[in-house]
Motif scaffolding. Structure first.
Motif, PDB file in Angstrom:
ATOM      1  N   GLN A  78      -3.229   3.323  -1.687  1.00 18.94           N
ATOM      2  CA  GLN A  78      -3.544   2.552  -2.884  1.00 18.94           C
ATOM      3  C   GLN A  78      -2.667   1.299  -2.951  1.00 18.94           C
ATOM      4  N   TRP A  79      -3.259   0.197  -3.419  1.00 17.02           N
ATOM      5  CA  TRP A  79      -2.527  -1.056  -3.539  1.00 17.02           C
ATOM      6  C   TRP A  79      -1.729  -1.106  -4.842  1.00 17.02           C
ATOM      7  N   ASP A 139      -0.557  -3.006   5.441  1.00 17.84           N
ATOM      8  CA  ASP A 139       0.397  -2.273   4.612  1.00 17.84           C
ATOM      9  C   ASP A 139       0.983  -3.164   3.526  1.00 17.84           C
ATOM     10  N   LYS A 183       0.837  -1.194   0.000  1.00 15.37           N
ATOM     11  CA  LYS A 183       0.000   0.000   0.000  1.00 15.37           C
ATOM     12  C   LYS A 183       0.877   1.251   0.000  1.00 15.37           C
TER      13      LYS A 183
END
Length: 718
Positions: free
Chosen positions: A56-57, A415, A52
């Motif tokens: 956003q991934w 995360d 992340k």
């Protein structure tokens, strides 16, 4: 555990059916087995690591993912110490080839002082009573349902679960066979699908099972119907205890008539092959430890223990890493509370604290505050009491790493997400569940698909373990830690691991869970013990028998299986007797107008199969079951949407009016509450349901074990 035949064309599963030649399941399978193809092909399943960045991934390579884990976790440990890091291990560990055998590496070698699991909302009372009675915290007697003539089921629904802490092929087929030759009685607040198939349904008041069983014990002693056998200590103590619990004392509270309680005792004592089976409804309630203990007490007192047709100890062909003795608690020592949680002061029991403590340990500032979390195949936001509070707390962490296949309600906070393999990309031989099996079988399945160069979960866990102990995850010597873990397991069996490892040179079996499986097969009761028992079981022999090997039904094992110093069953452990005044006070408590109990469904497995289209078909299953009398009293009609409130929170849910539930009781399924922002569960989010754990007070517990009480929660309806 069911043997499957899987058709594959062009890299995709085109059909799954039961394998009629499988020695265990003989062609039986449940909807979850059929769904493995859809699970493998699920477009939402994560196949590459996710990191992340600014919310956003991003897909990254494995080296970059492990470096990011190091960047996240190392500063936390440097600043706060390893005590600021914890892990949550989810229910799928019991079904995963890698995780089942390697979770202990992370939990035991990382240095994390406290970790959490769903054990304390599931079966911890059973672990506790087995530890105290038999000196083995995973020594669970199971009902020999292949040979019994009278089966009493309490708080269990095999029609949905296929058996829980009871592994048997086609459980409902076996129950039908019992009915043909004898009788099946279900004691449950809800007339489940299992109760519908039984000869008799006794709708008990939730949370009063221990009182009912104490009255059964009273009758057994009072009428001279006991036959406990030679390996039992504490019968006279149990006699004195049961004297205070006549049927007349408990009948009104339990909702079961005095005469019916006495007849139940006579039926159990008078049937040559009879057994009581109690499961999750007995475990996750206010008196879970007493209820779990008393199930075994009744089976022992009636002489239906360690004998065919009664409750027996399984004899698994391979021992499980999970079941190894806990250091410092050998011989069933009742030494609990060796540490307490920082915020609530909850006591440790068998190395665990209530999982409901996790949220407050993250959210409450001060020395010892949790700053980092590793989740492994778990979704505690939906599956633990007060999960909505945990949902809020996870955003406070400095670092969160998830080993998981989906972005679910919990992992959306991570995360980094490190994906494992699908079940069809790895071998399988059941680890934990065969410890509860009615037959001694071994059955190996090769992978259906080649995962390529992606790391397996066991390698991921080893890297995270090394990271916790000071080595960057990307630099961990996986082979060295794996060899050390293997050497330790060999040592527990009286073998020199370094010497044993030499035997694998040139075999291709030089590490990982298959090598551990070979060790546990060879050193199990039917193994060759590395040549000491020629012709004995090995992994090579198992691979040469693709339909499995059946070593027969359960056999008597007393007193050898006992871990107590004197090789006696402790029928009346003082630690449990000390909880009886709390149960006695419950008898004098005014009844609640309405209480909530949980339930499950055949096409659901807690929270983690709701993204399979075939398993989600049909009508809405996330409904509140309500008796017609209660519905009329509240002015509620079928399909109305109501608000359900407890002291912990409230939810809104549609009502299903049915007479298949006791008046004064309502029921909700667990594992729902999808549809939250940031999740990637297309099918589940299309039928989100609501999270019943919002109604579960985190401090409503079975006090001896710390297990969450998810049944018998007082609620109101509007």
């Amino acid at each position: 555990m069911c043997g499957l035949e899987i058709d594959v064309e062009a890299g995709r599963v085109t059909g799954i059916r039961g394998n009629r030649d499988d020695v265990w399941s003989r062609g039986h399978l449940c909807p979850k087995g059929v769904a493995l193809g859809a699970l493998h092909d699920d477009p939402d399943r994560i196949r590459r690591p996710l990191v992340k960045v600014d919310g956003q991934w991003h897909e990254v390579g494995w080296d970059a993912a492990f470096r990011r884990c190091t960047e996240l976790l190392t500063p936390v440990i440097d600043k706060y110490g390893i005590g600021a890091v914890t892990a949550y291990t989810g229910n799928p560990l019991a079904h995963s080839f890698s995780l089942a055998r390697y979770a202990g590496v992370l939990l035991g070698m990382s240095g994390m002082p406290v970790t959490y699991s769903p054990g304390t909302v599931d079966q911890w009372p059973k672990n506790l009573s087995s530890h105290l009675m038999y000196g083995g915290w995973w020594s669970f007697p199971v009902p020999d349902i292949e040979r019994t003539d009278l089966l009493v089921i309490m708080g269990a629904n095999p029609a949905a679960s296929q058996g829980s802490l009871l592994a048997a092929p086609d459980v409902m087929g076996l129950i039908d066979a019992i009915r043909r030759r004898g009788k099946v009685i279900v004691i449950d607040p809800v007339r489940t699908r299992t109760a519908d198939r039984a000869d008799e349904w006794l709708p008990i008041v939730p949370g009063t099972d221990a009182a009912l069983l104490l009255a059964v014990a009273h009758t057994l002693f009072d009428e001279g119907l006991t036959n406990p056998g030679p390996h039992v200590d504490g019968v006279d103590t149990m006699r004195r205890v049961a004297a205070d619990w006549p049927p007349s004392r408990v009948s009104a509270v339990t909702g079961i008539g005095e005469d019916r309680i006495r007849r139940l005792a006579r039926e159990l004592a008078g049937t040559p092959k009879s057994v009581v089976y109690g499961r999750i409804g007995l475990c996750n309630q206010e008196f879970g430890s007493l209820a779990s203990w008393m199930v075994d007490v009744i089976n022992i007192l009636t002489g239906h223990f360690d004998t065919p047709g009664g409750a027996m100890f399984p004899k698994p062909a391979a021992w499980s890493v999970t079941t190894q003795p806990l250091p410092g608690l050998e011989d069933g020592a009742p030494e609990f509370g060796r540490w307490r949680t920082r915020v609530r002061g909850a006591k440790e029991v068998l190395g665990q604290a209530p999982v409901s403590c996790l949220a407050e340990e993250i959210a409450t500032p001060g020395d010892g505050q949790l700053k980092a979390l590793i989740t492994i195949a778990g979704n505690p936001v939906l599956s633990t009491p007060g999960g909505d509070r945990l949902d809020e707390a996870l955003g406070m962490l400095d670092a969160m790493i998830a080993v998981d296949l989906w972005i679910n309600e919990t992992t959306r906070h991570a995360d980094v997400i490190l994906p494992g393999l699908s079940p069809l990309e790895q071998p399988h031989h059941d680890d934990l569940i065969l410890q509860f099996a009615i037959r001694s079988i071994a059955n190996y399945s090769a992978p259906v698909f080649d995962p390529g160069e992606r790391p397996h979960e066991w390698e991921i866990l080893i890297r995270l373990t090394g990271l916790c102990t000071g080595t960057p995850a990307e630099d961990v010597d996986v082979e060295a830690i794996d060899d050390g873990f293997f050497d330790y397991l060999a040592f527990t069996q009286g073998l020199d691991g370094a010497e044993i490892r030499k035997l694998y040179d040139g075999t291709g079996l030089t590490g990982g869970p298959e090598r551990i499986l070979d060790l546990t097969l060879r050193t199990g009761p039917f193994g060759d013990r590395y040549g000491q028992n020629p012709g004995g079981l090995t992994l090579d022999l198992l691979k040469a028998n693709p339909n499995g090997i059946d070593f027969g039904p359960m056999v008597p094992q007393l007193p050898g299986i006992l871990g107590t110093a004197d090789k006696k069953i402790r029928l009346a452990p003082q630690y449990l007797l000390d909880d009886l005044p709390r149960l006695a006070a419950r008898l004098d408590r005014p009844p609640e107008p309405l209480v909530l109990v949980s339930r499950r469904h055949l096409r659901s497995n807690n929270t983690w199969l709701h993204n399979v289209p075939a398993l989600m078909k049909g009508k809405d299953r996330c409904t509140l079951l309500m008796h017609p009398d209660d519905a009329a009293r509240h002015g509620v009609d079928a399909d109305d949407v109501v608000t359900v409130k407890s002291e912990a929170g409230e939810i809104t849910v549609p009502v299903e009016v049915t007479d298949a539930i006791r008046p004064g009781v309502v029921s909700m399924p667990h594992g729902w509450g999808h549809g939250r922002p940031g999740t990637r569960m297309t099918v589940a989010n299309g039928s989100p349901g609501v999270n019943t754990n919002v109604l579960s007070p985190p401090t409503f517990l079975d006090e001896p074990s710390g297990n969450g009480a998810l049944n018998g929660i007082p609620v109101s309806i509007s």
